[in-house]
Motif scaffolding. Structure first.
Motif, PDB file in Angstrom:
ATOM      1  N   LYS A  40      64.371 -60.384  30.435  1.00  0.00           N
ATOM      2  CA  LYS A  40      64.166 -61.225  29.259  1.00  0.00           C
ATOM      3  C   LYS A  40      62.675 -61.369  28.953  1.00  0.00           C
ATOM      4  CE  LYS A  40      68.401 -63.991  29.478  1.00  0.00           C
ATOM      5  NZ  LYS A  40      68.960 -65.365  29.605  1.00  0.00           N
ATOM      6  N   GLU A  41      61.888 -61.489  29.996  1.00  0.00           N
ATOM      7  CA  GLU A  41      60.447 -61.589  29.804  1.00  0.00           C
ATOM      8  C   GLU A  41      59.891 -60.298  29.219  1.00  0.00           C
ATOM      9  OE1 GLU A  41      56.352 -62.322  32.437  1.00  0.00           O
ATOM     10  OE2 GLU A  41      58.321 -62.403  33.409  1.00  0.00           O
ATOM     11  N   ARG A  42      60.352 -59.165  29.721  1.00  0.00           N
ATOM     12  CA  ARG A  42      59.895 -57.880  29.188  1.00  0.00           C
ATOM     13  C   ARG A  42      60.291 -57.728  27.722  1.00  0.00           C
ATOM     14  NH1 ARG A  42      61.132 -52.529  31.484  1.00  0.00           N
ATOM     15  NH2 ARG A  42      59.010 -51.972  30.899  1.00  0.00           N
ATOM     16  N   ALA A  43      61.530 -58.128  27.389  1.00  0.00           N
ATOM     17  CA  ALA A  43      61.993 -58.011  26.007  1.00  0.00           C
ATOM     18  C   ALA A  43      61.112 -58.832  25.065  1.00  0.00           C
ATOM     19  CB  ALA A  43      63.453 -58.465  25.906  1.00  0.00           C
ATOM     20  N   ALA A  44      60.734 -60.020  25.494  1.00  0.00           N
ATOM     21  CA  ALA A  44      59.876 -60.865  24.662  1.00  0.00           C
ATOM     22  C   ALA A  44      58.494 -60.237  24.486  1.00  0.00           C
ATOM     23  CB  ALA A  44      59.757 -62.252  25.297  1.00  0.00           C
ATOM     24  N   ILE A  45      57.978 -59.635  25.553  1.00  0.00           N
ATOM     25  CA  ILE A  45      56.672 -58.973  25.479  1.00  0.00           C
ATOM     26  C   ILE A  45      56.707 -57.839  24.460  1.00  0.00           C
ATOM     27  CG2 ILE A  45      55.100 -57.461  26.760  1.00  0.00           C
ATOM     28  CD1 ILE A  45      55.798 -59.212  29.253  1.00  0.00           C
ATOM     29  N   TYR A  46      57.759 -57.019  24.501  1.00  0.00           N
ATOM     30  CA  TYR A  46      57.826 -55.888  23.581  1.00  0.00           C
ATOM     31  C   TYR A  46      58.100 -56.342  22.147  1.00  0.00           C
ATOM     32  CZ  TYR A  46      57.554 -53.001  27.710  1.00  0.00           C
ATOM     33  OH  TYR A  46      57.123 -52.424  28.876  1.00  0.00           O
ATOM     34  N   GLY A  47      58.754 -57.506  21.991  1.00  0.00           N
ATOM     35  CA  GLY A  47      58.909 -58.071  20.654  1.00  0.00           C
ATOM     36  C   GLY A  47      57.567 -58.418  20.045  1.00  0.00           C
ATOM     37  N   LYS A  48      56.670 -59.002  20.849  1.00  0.00           N
ATOM     38  CA  LYS A  48      55.324 -59.333  20.375  1.00  0.00           C
ATOM     39  C   LYS A  48      54.529 -58.060  20.048  1.00  0.00           C
ATOM     40  CE  LYS A  48      55.010 -63.598  23.123  1.00  0.00           C
ATOM     41  NZ  LYS A  48      54.320 -64.251  24.271  1.00  0.00           N
TER      42      LYS A  48
ATOM     43  N   VAL B 126      56.930 -51.748  37.092  1.00  0.00           N
ATOM     44  CA  VAL B 126      58.379 -51.538  37.117  1.00  0.00           C
ATOM     45  C   VAL B 126      58.785 -50.212  36.493  1.00  0.00           C
ATOM     46  CG1 VAL B 126      58.898 -54.006  37.159  1.00  0.00           C
ATOM     47  CG2 VAL B 126      58.685 -52.825  34.942  1.00  0.00           C
ATOM     48  N   THR B 127      57.863 -49.538  35.823  1.00  0.00           N
ATOM     49  CA  THR B 127      58.197 -48.261  35.183  1.00  0.00           C
ATOM     50  C   THR B 127      57.808 -47.057  36.046  1.00  0.00           C
ATOM     51  OG1 THR B 127      56.084 -47.941  34.012  1.00  0.00           O
ATOM     52  CG2 THR B 127      57.708 -49.370  32.961  1.00  0.00           C
ATOM     53  N   PHE B 128      57.167 -47.287  37.189  1.00  0.00           N
ATOM     54  CA  PHE B 128      56.574 -46.190  37.943  1.00  0.00           C
ATOM     55  C   PHE B 128      57.606 -45.168  38.411  1.00  0.00           C
ATOM     56  CE2 PHE B 128      55.098 -44.487  42.139  1.00  0.00           C
ATOM     57  CZ  PHE B 128      54.085 -43.674  41.643  1.00  0.00           C
ATOM     58  N   LEU B 129      58.691 -45.624  39.021  1.00  0.00           N
ATOM     59  CA  LEU B 129      59.651 -44.684  39.587  1.00  0.00           C
ATOM     60  C   LEU B 129      60.287 -43.828  38.497  1.00  0.00           C
ATOM     61  CD1 LEU B 129      60.737 -43.896  42.369  1.00  0.00           C
ATOM     62  CD2 LEU B 129      62.676 -45.417  41.958  1.00  0.00           C
ATOM     63  N   ALA B 130      60.712 -44.456  37.396  1.00  0.00           N
ATOM     64  CA  ALA B 130      61.272 -43.679  36.288  1.00  0.00           C
ATOM     65  C   ALA B 130      60.223 -42.764  35.695  1.00  0.00           C
ATOM     66  CB  ALA B 130      61.831 -44.612  35.212  1.00  0.00           C
ATOM     67  N   GLY B 131      58.965 -43.197  35.731  1.00  0.00           N
ATOM     68  CA  GLY B 131      57.888 -42.352  35.221  1.00  0.00           C
ATOM     69  C   GLY B 131      57.714 -41.075  36.017  1.00  0.00           C
ATOM     70  N   LEU B 132      57.991 -41.133  37.312  1.00  0.00           N
ATOM     71  CA  LEU B 132      57.863 -39.935  38.147  1.00  0.00           C
ATOM     72  C   LEU B 132      58.931 -38.899  37.821  1.00  0.00           C
ATOM     73  CD1 LEU B 132      57.068 -41.351  41.710  1.00  0.00           C
ATOM     74  CD2 LEU B 132      55.478 -40.498  39.979  1.00  0.00           C
ATOM     75  N   ALA B 133      60.010 -39.323  37.163  1.00  0.00           N
ATOM     76  CA  ALA B 133      61.086 -38.393  36.806  1.00  0.00           C
ATOM     77  C   ALA B 133      60.793 -37.625  35.529  1.00  0.00           C
ATOM     78  CB  ALA B 133      62.402 -39.161  36.661  1.00  0.00           C
ATOM     79  N   LEU B 134      59.695 -37.943  34.860  1.00  0.00           N
ATOM     80  CA  LEU B 134      59.398 -37.277  33.594  1.00  0.00           C
ATOM     81  C   LEU B 134      58.960 -35.837  33.830  1.00  0.00           C
ATOM     82  CD1 LEU B 134      57.641 -40.056  31.516  1.00  0.00           C
ATOM     83  CD2 LEU B 134      60.066 -39.655  31.938  1.00  0.00           C
TER      84      LEU B 134
ATOM     85  N   LEU C 264      51.227 -54.201  26.580  1.00  0.00           N
ATOM     86  CA  LEU C 264      51.768 -53.055  27.317  1.00  0.00           C
ATOM     87  C   LEU C 264      51.597 -53.251  28.820  1.00  0.00           C
ATOM     88  CD1 LEU C 264      50.633 -49.886  25.293  1.00  0.00           C
ATOM     89  CD2 LEU C 264      52.857 -51.023  25.269  1.00  0.00           C
ATOM     90  N   ASN C 265      50.419 -53.705  29.220  1.00  0.00           N
ATOM     91  CA  ASN C 265      50.167 -53.916  30.646  1.00  0.00           C
ATOM     92  C   ASN C 265      51.076 -55.007  31.212  1.00  0.00           C
ATOM     93  OD1 ASN C 265      48.146 -51.949  30.878  1.00  0.00           O
ATOM     94  ND2 ASN C 265      46.559 -53.358  30.169  1.00  0.00           N
ATOM     95  N   GLU C 266      51.292 -56.067  30.458  1.00  0.00           N
ATOM     96  CA  GLU C 266      52.179 -57.134  30.912  1.00  0.00           C
ATOM     97  C   GLU C 266      53.617 -56.634  31.048  1.00  0.00           C
ATOM     98  OE1 GLU C 266      51.737 -60.291  28.107  1.00  0.00           O
ATOM     99  OE2 GLU C 266      49.711 -60.830  28.788  1.00  0.00           O
ATOM    100  N   GLY C 267      54.043 -55.784  30.133  1.00  0.00           N
ATOM    101  CA  GLY C 267      55.402 -55.260  30.180  1.00  0.00           C
ATOM    102  C   GLY C 267      55.651 -54.362  31.372  1.00  0.00           C
ATOM    103  N   ARG C 268      54.611 -53.706  31.850  1.00  0.00           N
ATOM    104  CA  ARG C 268      54.761 -52.819  33.001  1.00  0.00           C
ATOM    105  C   ARG C 268      54.878 -53.585  34.313  1.00  0.00           C
ATOM    106  NH1 ARG C 268      49.727 -49.560  30.553  1.00  0.00           N
ATOM    107  NH2 ARG C 268      50.839 -48.360  28.949  1.00  0.00           N
ATOM    108  N   VAL C 269      54.388 -54.806  34.324  1.00  0.00           N
ATOM    109  CA  VAL C 269      54.387 -55.609  35.545  1.00  0.00           C
ATOM    110  C   VAL C 269      55.595 -56.538  35.609  1.00  0.00           C
ATOM    111  CG1 VAL C 269      53.110 -57.364  36.830  1.00  0.00           C
ATOM    112  CG2 VAL C 269      51.878 -55.491  35.713  1.00  0.00           C
TER     113      VAL C 269
END
Length: 534
Positions: free
Chosen positions: A479-487, A171-179, A469-474
């Motif tokens: 809400k699921e991503r937020a919980a992953i980054y909290g861990k 889910v971060t790929f497109l924004a990553g291309l803008a870097l 990190l890998n789980e957060g990218r997928v």
């Protein structure tokens, strides 16, 4: 390093350019007081904000870019794109008629096309690419953010269509291309400079598709650009752009008040109130998506012992540091993740506890003292406006618990190079988010790929953290991503590869004669649409 002869040539070129400009009755010049030399003019091998401002935002474009003043991705050199239902294939339709710039060493014979896209990415991802080792062959951003493992293959469908196939949906790929580090480079210039035996010109005198063309560079003095009249978005309104390199923040304040520059990098926090009273200056405020950290190189003993890292973090009075260094423009950090970002927590910092620090040092066998180096940045950055002062305060705090430290510093480019190589024991650094996503900061500073690439200067690699990190990218659900980054942040608090110090407010002063300036949410500078009132 440039030779004295080249420096003299550049200085004379700069002078000649100024004289020529003086003869143009209606020429418009904007001067930006920047904070440091660019490391290079090739964004692929740079990492500092000063490089991205001076190269990526001026000379180059990306496939996609953030819309001005936002975190929304929009078209750039790719005018549109399609995504497969499984999220693993991105097909980009490239813009026609985009011209590369020319300079005294190179004149393009063709427009931008798919070959330039493949070159830009394959040079960084493929160690067997014939151009991979140019400029040192170190691609810190590309490696740290996992692009090499994420991209399975890149295919040229035709001259104006490129297809990226990923190893997994991300889910971060497109924004990553803008870097900025993925600015599109000219394959033709590279081929010709290599054939001519002057590959160094690719990095020092590049051509891009962006709004300004590099005219001259005098290190520690200024960078001069001229408007690209063939810019595909339309020629800039200013004819000449100058980056006046001004590392000392108080000098930047003096220069903008005297109208020697019209926009300046962040001033010292103590000067902001006075700037606000100047009738000719507007101060723009940005709640910085940044973090200032103290890092621990876990490969240098005894910093491999989490008890020692925790003790050193507990010994630091972060509240006192923030009051002294940030002067009201910073807050004590609750995490490495800036508070405005998804999943940020407020309890992942290490509280001040000198007695607890002494106890841990005793447990770790260092009751009788410890000697380490403390590396301090030589420049003022938004996330750390005065690293020297911060280092002195940390040094004093550590002395109270029996830890002796030697403060070390180098020129900015050298500092980044040496810390990437792991020479330091402990170090002050940090960063500003590139895209507003928590993966960006966490991956760049602390991923296992970052150890190999040099951006993870703590040289800490944790399999559980990496798995998150890998789980957060997928994960697509927020809400699921937020919980992953909290861990993930809980692991950082337990393992202490870095001690988060502060998040800062960023102030950008501009003269009121400057028109159309848009504050970048990540603190970068883009002058493509800026004008000056006559």
């Amino acid at each position: 390093m440039k030779s004295p002869v080249l420096r003299a040539v550049l200085a004379s070129t700069l002078l000649a350019s100024s004289v020529l400009l003086g003869g143009q009755a209606y020429a418009k010049t904007l001067v930006y007081c920047s904070e440091a030399n660019p490391e290079t003019f090739n964004p692929a091998i740079g990492i500092a904000d000063s490089t991205m401002d001076a190269a990526a935002k001026t000379i180059f474009n990306r496939l996609v870019e953030f819309k001005p003043g936002t975190t929304e991705v929009g078209p750039a050199l790719a005018e549109s794109w399609d995504v497969s239902p499984d999220g693993k294939t991105y097909t980009f339709h490239l813009r026609h008629g985009v011209k590369f710039q020319s300079n005294e060493h190179f004149t393009p014979t063709r427009d931008f096309d798919a070959d330039d896209v493949l070159y830009t990415f394959n040079r960084q991802r493929d160690a067997n690419n014939p151009y991979h080792k140019l400029g040192g062959g170190t691609y810190e951003y590309f490696n740290a953010l996992g692009m090499g493992t994420l991209i399975d293959k890149i295919d040229k469908v035709d001259d104006y269509t490129v297809r990226f196939t990923l190893t997994a949906a991300n889910v971060t790929f497109l924004a990553g291309l803008a870097l900025d580090y993925l600015s599109i480079l000219s394959l033709e210039q590279t081929e010709k400079m290599v054939a001519a035996g002057t590959p160094e010109l690719i990095d020092s005198q590049p051509v891009g598709t962006g709004p300004f063309m590099l005219e001259a560079y005098v290190p520690d003095s200024q960078v001069r650009y001229t408007a690209n009249k063939d810019y595909w978005r339309g020629a800039p309104k200013i004819d000449t752009l100058v980056f006046a390199i001004t590392p000392e923040p108080t000098t930047r304040v003096e220069r903008i008040k005297a109208n020697e520059c019209q926009v300046a990098a962040p001033p010292p926090p103590s000067a902001v109130a006075d700037l606000r009273t100047d009738p000719d200056i507007t101060v723009l405020d940005l709640k910085g998506q940044n973090i200032g950290i103290l890092g621990f190189n876990v490969e240098h003993q005894p910093l491999g012992d989490v008890r020692v890292r925790t003790a050193l973090a507990k010994a630091i009075d972060r509240k006192a540091i923030v009051e002294a260094v940030y002067a009201g423009a910073g807050t004590v950090a609750g995490s490495v993740v800036p508070p405005a970002q998804l999943g940020a927590v407020t309890d992942a910092g290490i509280d001040y506890d000198p007695d607890g620090a002494k106890k841990l040092l005793k447990e770790a066998g260092h009751e009788n003292g410890l000697k380490i180096s403390l590396w301090a940045m030589p420049v003022s950055r938004p996330y750390n406006p005065n690293a020297k002062r911060m280092a002195e305060m940390i040094q004093a705090d550590w002395a109270k618990v029996g830890v002796q430290s030697e403060i070390v510093s180098f020129e900015w480019g050298e500092y980044l190079k040496r810390t990437a190589a792991g020479e330091q024991d402990t170090f002050l650094l940090g960063g500003s988010s590139d895209n507003g996503d928590p993966d960006n900061m966490l991956s760049y500073l602390l991923s296992c790929d970052g150890v190999k690439g040099g951006s993870n200067r703590s040289r800490w690699c944790d399999k559980d953290f990496e798995k998150l990190l890998n789980e957060g990218r997928v994960a697509a659900d927020q809400k699921e991503r937020a919980a992953i980054y909290g861990k993930a942040q809980a692991i950082l608090k337990a393992e202490v590869p870095v001690a988060p110090i502060a998040h800062s407010m960023v102030a950008i002063p501009i003269r009121k004669s400057v028109l159309n300036y848009v504050l970048d949410p990540f603190g970068r500078q883009n002058f493509a649409a800026v004008d000056i009132a006559e």
